[in-house]
Motif scaffolding. Structure first.
Motif, short mmCIF file in Angstrom:
data_model
loop_
_atom_site.label_atom_id
_atom_site.label_comp_id
_atom_site.label_asym_id
_atom_site.label_seq_id
_atom_site.Cartn_x
_atom_site.Cartn_y
_atom_site.Cartn_z
N PRO A 231 91.82 56.60 58.52
CA PRO A 231 92.71 55.51 58.11
C PRO A 231 91.91 54.28 57.71
CG PRO A 231 92.72 55.76 60.50
CD PRO A 231 91.93 56.91 59.95
N ALA A 232 92.54 53.42 56.93
CA ALA A 232 91.88 52.21 56.45
C ALA A 232 91.31 51.42 57.62
CB ALA A 232 92.88 51.35 55.68
N GLY A 233 90.08 50.99 57.46
CA GLY A 233 89.44 50.16 58.47
C GLY A 233 88.59 50.91 59.46
N TYR A 234 88.73 52.24 59.55
CA TYR A 234 87.99 52.95 60.58
C TYR A 234 86.49 52.96 60.30
CZ TYR A 234 86.14 56.52 63.64
OH TYR A 234 85.37 57.18 64.58
N LEU A 235 86.09 53.41 59.11
CA LEU A 235 84.66 53.45 58.81
C LEU A 235 84.05 52.05 58.83
CD1 LEU A 235 84.33 56.19 56.03
CD2 LEU A 235 83.76 56.37 58.45
N ALA A 236 84.81 51.07 58.40
CA ALA A 236 84.31 49.69 58.48
C ALA A 236 84.12 49.28 59.94
CB ALA A 236 85.29 48.74 57.79
N GLY A 237 85.01 49.76 60.80
CA GLY A 237 84.86 49.47 62.22
C GLY A 237 83.63 50.13 62.81
N VAL A 238 83.36 51.36 62.41
CA VAL A 238 82.14 52.06 62.86
C VAL A 238 80.91 51.30 62.38
CG1 VAL A 238 80.80 54.19 62.71
CG2 VAL A 238 83.30 54.29 62.96
N ARG A 239 80.94 50.88 61.11
CA ARG A 239 79.83 50.13 60.54
C ARG A 239 79.58 48.84 61.33
NH1 ARG A 239 75.20 50.44 58.23
NH2 ARG A 239 74.93 49.58 60.31
N ALA A 240 80.65 48.14 61.67
CA ALA A 240 80.51 46.88 62.39
C ALA A 240 79.91 47.09 63.78
CB ALA A 240 81.87 46.18 62.50
N LEU A 241 80.35 48.16 64.46
CA LEU A 241 79.80 48.45 65.79
C LEU A 241 78.32 48.82 65.69
CD1 LEU A 241 82.70 50.49 67.42
CD2 LEU A 241 82.01 48.15 67.96
N ALA A 242 77.97 49.63 64.71
CA ALA A 242 76.56 50.00 64.53
C ALA A 242 75.70 48.77 64.29
CB ALA A 242 76.42 50.99 63.37
N THR A 243 76.17 47.88 63.46
CA THR A 243 75.43 46.65 63.19
C THR A 243 75.30 45.79 64.45
OG1 THR A 243 76.17 46.67 60.89
CG2 THR A 243 75.37 44.57 61.77
N ARG A 244 76.42 45.65 65.17
CA ARG A 244 76.43 44.79 66.36
C ARG A 244 75.43 45.25 67.41
NH1 ARG A 244 82.10 44.78 68.79
NH2 ARG A 244 82.47 43.96 66.69
N TYR A 245 75.31 46.56 67.56
CA TYR A 245 74.48 47.09 68.64
C TYR A 245 73.14 47.64 68.17
CZ TYR A 245 78.67 46.64 71.52
OH TYR A 245 79.76 46.14 72.21
N GLY A 246 72.78 47.40 66.91
CA GLY A 246 71.49 47.84 66.41
C GLY A 246 71.35 49.35 66.32
N ILE A 247 72.44 50.03 66.01
CA ILE A 247 72.48 51.49 65.93
C ILE A 247 72.47 51.91 64.46
CG2 ILE A 247 73.89 53.53 66.46
CD1 ILE A 247 75.09 51.85 68.80
N VAL A 248 71.78 52.99 64.14
CA VAL A 248 71.75 53.52 62.78
C VAL A 248 73.04 54.30 62.51
CG1 VAL A 248 70.58 55.13 61.22
CG2 VAL A 248 69.23 53.63 62.71
N MET A 249 73.75 53.93 61.46
CA MET A 249 74.94 54.66 61.04
C MET A 249 74.54 55.70 60.00
SD MET A 249 78.47 53.31 59.26
CE MET A 249 79.76 54.48 58.77
N ILE A 250 74.77 56.96 60.32
CA ILE A 250 74.48 58.06 59.40
C ILE A 250 75.79 58.60 58.85
CG2 ILE A 250 73.38 60.31 59.10
CD1 ILE A 250 71.79 59.74 61.69
N ALA A 251 75.95 58.57 57.52
CA ALA A 251 77.11 59.16 56.87
C ALA A 251 76.76 60.56 56.41
CB ALA A 251 77.55 58.31 55.69
N ASP A 252 77.39 61.55 57.03
CA ASP A 252 77.22 62.94 56.62
C ASP A 252 78.13 63.18 55.42
OD1 ASP A 252 77.40 65.69 56.25
OD2 ASP A 252 77.43 66.16 58.39
N GLU A 253 77.53 63.28 54.25
CA GLU A 253 78.26 63.51 53.00
C GLU A 253 77.98 64.91 52.44
OE1 GLU A 253 80.30 61.61 51.06
OE2 GLU A 253 80.26 59.66 52.07
N VAL A 254 77.57 65.81 53.33
CA VAL A 254 77.19 67.15 52.88
C VAL A 254 78.35 67.84 52.17
CG1 VAL A 254 76.51 69.45 53.67
CG2 VAL A 254 75.34 67.43 54.57
N MET A 255 79.55 67.77 52.75
CA MET A 255 80.70 68.41 52.14
C MET A 255 81.50 67.45 51.26
SD MET A 255 83.72 70.68 53.97
CE MET A 255 82.62 72.01 54.46
N ALA A 256 81.62 66.21 51.67
CA ALA A 256 82.49 65.26 50.97
C ALA A 256 81.82 64.61 49.77
CB ALA A 256 82.97 64.18 51.93
N GLY A 257 80.49 64.70 49.67
CA GLY A 257 79.77 63.98 48.63
C GLY A 257 79.77 64.65 47.27
N PHE A 258 79.30 63.91 46.30
CA PHE A 258 79.10 64.34 44.92
C PHE A 258 80.40 64.83 44.27
CE2 PHE A 258 74.87 63.93 46.52
CZ PHE A 258 74.27 63.24 45.48
#
Length: 445
Positions: A231-258
């Motif tokens: 839903p809208a806002g979820y990935l942005a929320g994950v991104r914000a948490l990763a930034t806040r806590y110094g965590i690397v956000m990895i987007a697995d685009e193996v199936m969804a990409g290209f």
């Protein structure tokens, strides 16, 4: 269709049964479909029976079969240089990396380099390695409803039940992502589901200790788990948490990409820029095995003066990278990504919603983007319990009998055709879906 030798149909079947050991399968009961060739969105066997492909094999044949530009590129590269040590420079490898980076940066990213792998599993494996080395931390967080591959860390990062017999890697913790139809958070709206799922993730981070967490690994749209469009806002929320806590956000685009979702990468729809992107499958439609990790300068530069402790004999294999160049150029020139978006909005989405309206006691939910949709089946609308396994097996058999190659996963039909499919071909496919669903209801009555 080229001239076929019908006797090869039985030979192919028998040789497979006698000598090929298959993944994720009990070997004795297998009854494989025999394939002899394909063109566009259709495949055929040695007896000449044709199948409309609504599966893209394993959701990787994005441009369909027999694309001349990709085949010609592979042939030309084979003639020039069929293999090369990854430490050497070859033009096709550099050009492929350049094109992948360009697509990753379309929405404002600052990616710079690509580490090539043999496929999606070892792309995720090496993304995890990069995140751990970059942060000096160990733990990796990932969804329960996910699939990230079948190598050591990738299968343990996977959330579905297949991981339980493969728990050989350390430092993995799972959490629940959004799935409104079967909400873990007692949500009744997409907004509630998004907010509560983000809060759940933050509680997991707090409970595990932010200083221990190297990466949050998420499929931009979980695929094998059910094409769970966030839903809208979820990935942005994950991104914000990763930034806040110094965590690397990895987007697995193996199936969804290209192009699968009607964008070059699915996360671009949400306006989110991850720290690492993994890819494979659709980058060259599976014509040659290849994948990779897209890396920004902040992480890549960490290894300017210290060796990266990872490598693969076939990293950036010449035939693979040549096929990437041809595939990306063809997809751009031929408007294939735009076709996926258009077909999803104008054909697949409306047809799926029509099935749901016509069979409300059998079709519980439909969801998707582009050429990436799921039809979730239920035993009845009130309980939302999945149909028995034998019902799903009958559905799959009936679709094959009608000449449709389906992607059936648990209680779902995934509608994931090659991105070159036309609206008429979508209508043809949904005619088959409707016929087999009607047959299930008739059998039940």
């Amino acid at each position: 269709m080229p001239e076929l030798a019908p006797g090869d149909q039985q030979l192919a079947f028998e040789l497979d049964r006698q000598h090929v050991f298959h993944s994720w399968s009990a070997q004795a009961g297998r009854n494989p479909v025999v394939l002899a060739g394909g063109k566009g969105v259709r495949l055929w066997d040695f007896d000449g029976k044709q199948y409309l492909d609504m599966s893209s094999q394993l959701v990787n044949a994005n441009v369909g079969y027999g694309h001349p530009r990709i085949i010609d590129a592979i042939k030309r590269q084979a003639d020039a240089l069929a293999t090369a040590d990854p430490k050497h420079a070859i033009l096709a490898r550099g050009r492929a990396a350049q094109l992948v980076v360009e697509k990753a940066n379309l929405t404002g990213g600052e990616f710079e380099k690509v580490f090539f792998t043999n496929g999606g599993a070892d792309a995720n494996e090496n993304a995890i390695r990069l995140a751990r080395l970059y942060t000096g931390r160990d733990t990796v967080l990932s969804h329960y409803r996910s699939y990230h591959g079948n190598t050591g860390a990738a299968i343990v990062a996977t959330g579905d039940a297949r991981r339980t017999k493969n728990q050989y890697a350390r430092g993995h913790v799972h959490f629940f992502g959004p799935y409104l139809y079967r909400s873990e958070f007692w949500a009744s709206t997409p907004e509630e589901e998004s907010a509560r799922a983000v809060r759940h993730l933050e509680r997991v981070i707090e409970s595990e200790g932010p200083e221990t967490i190297a990466a949050i690994l998420v499929e931009s749209i979980p695929g094998t788990a059910g094409i769970l469009v966030p839903p809208a806002g979820y990935l942005a929320g994950v991104r914000a948490l990763a930034t806040r806590y110094g965590i690397v956000m990895i987007a697995d685009e193996v199936m969804a990409g290209f192009g699968r979702t009607g964008r070059w990468f699915a996360h671009q729809e949400d306006g989110v820029i991850p720290d690492l992107i993994t890819f494979a499958k659709g980058v060259n439609s599976g014509y040659v095995p290849i994948g990779g990790v897209v890396i920004p300068p902040a992480i890549a530069n960490r290894f300017d003066d210290q060796p990266f402790p990872g490598g693969l004999t076939y990293s950036g294999h010449p035939l693979g990278v040549a096929s990437i160049v041809a595939a990306i150029e063809a997809m751009g020139d031929e408007g294939i990504v735009e076709n996926a978006a258009r077909v999803g909005k104008q054909a697949i989405g409306p047809a799926a919603e029509a099935l749901k309206a016509k069979y409300p006691d059998l079709v519980g939910d439909v969801r998707g983007r582009g050429c990436f949709w799921a039809i979730e089946l239920v035993a009845d609308a009130e309980s939302r319990a999945p149909p028995p396994d034998d019902v799903m097996a009958r559905l799959r058999a009936a679709m094959l009998e009608r000449g449709l190659l389906p992607f059936v996963q648990n209680n779902r039909i995934h509608v994931v055709p090659p991105l070159v499919i036309t609206e008429d071909e979508v209508a043809e496919g949904f005619g088959h879906y409707e016929a087999v669903l009607a047959g299930v209801l008739a059998h039940a009555s």
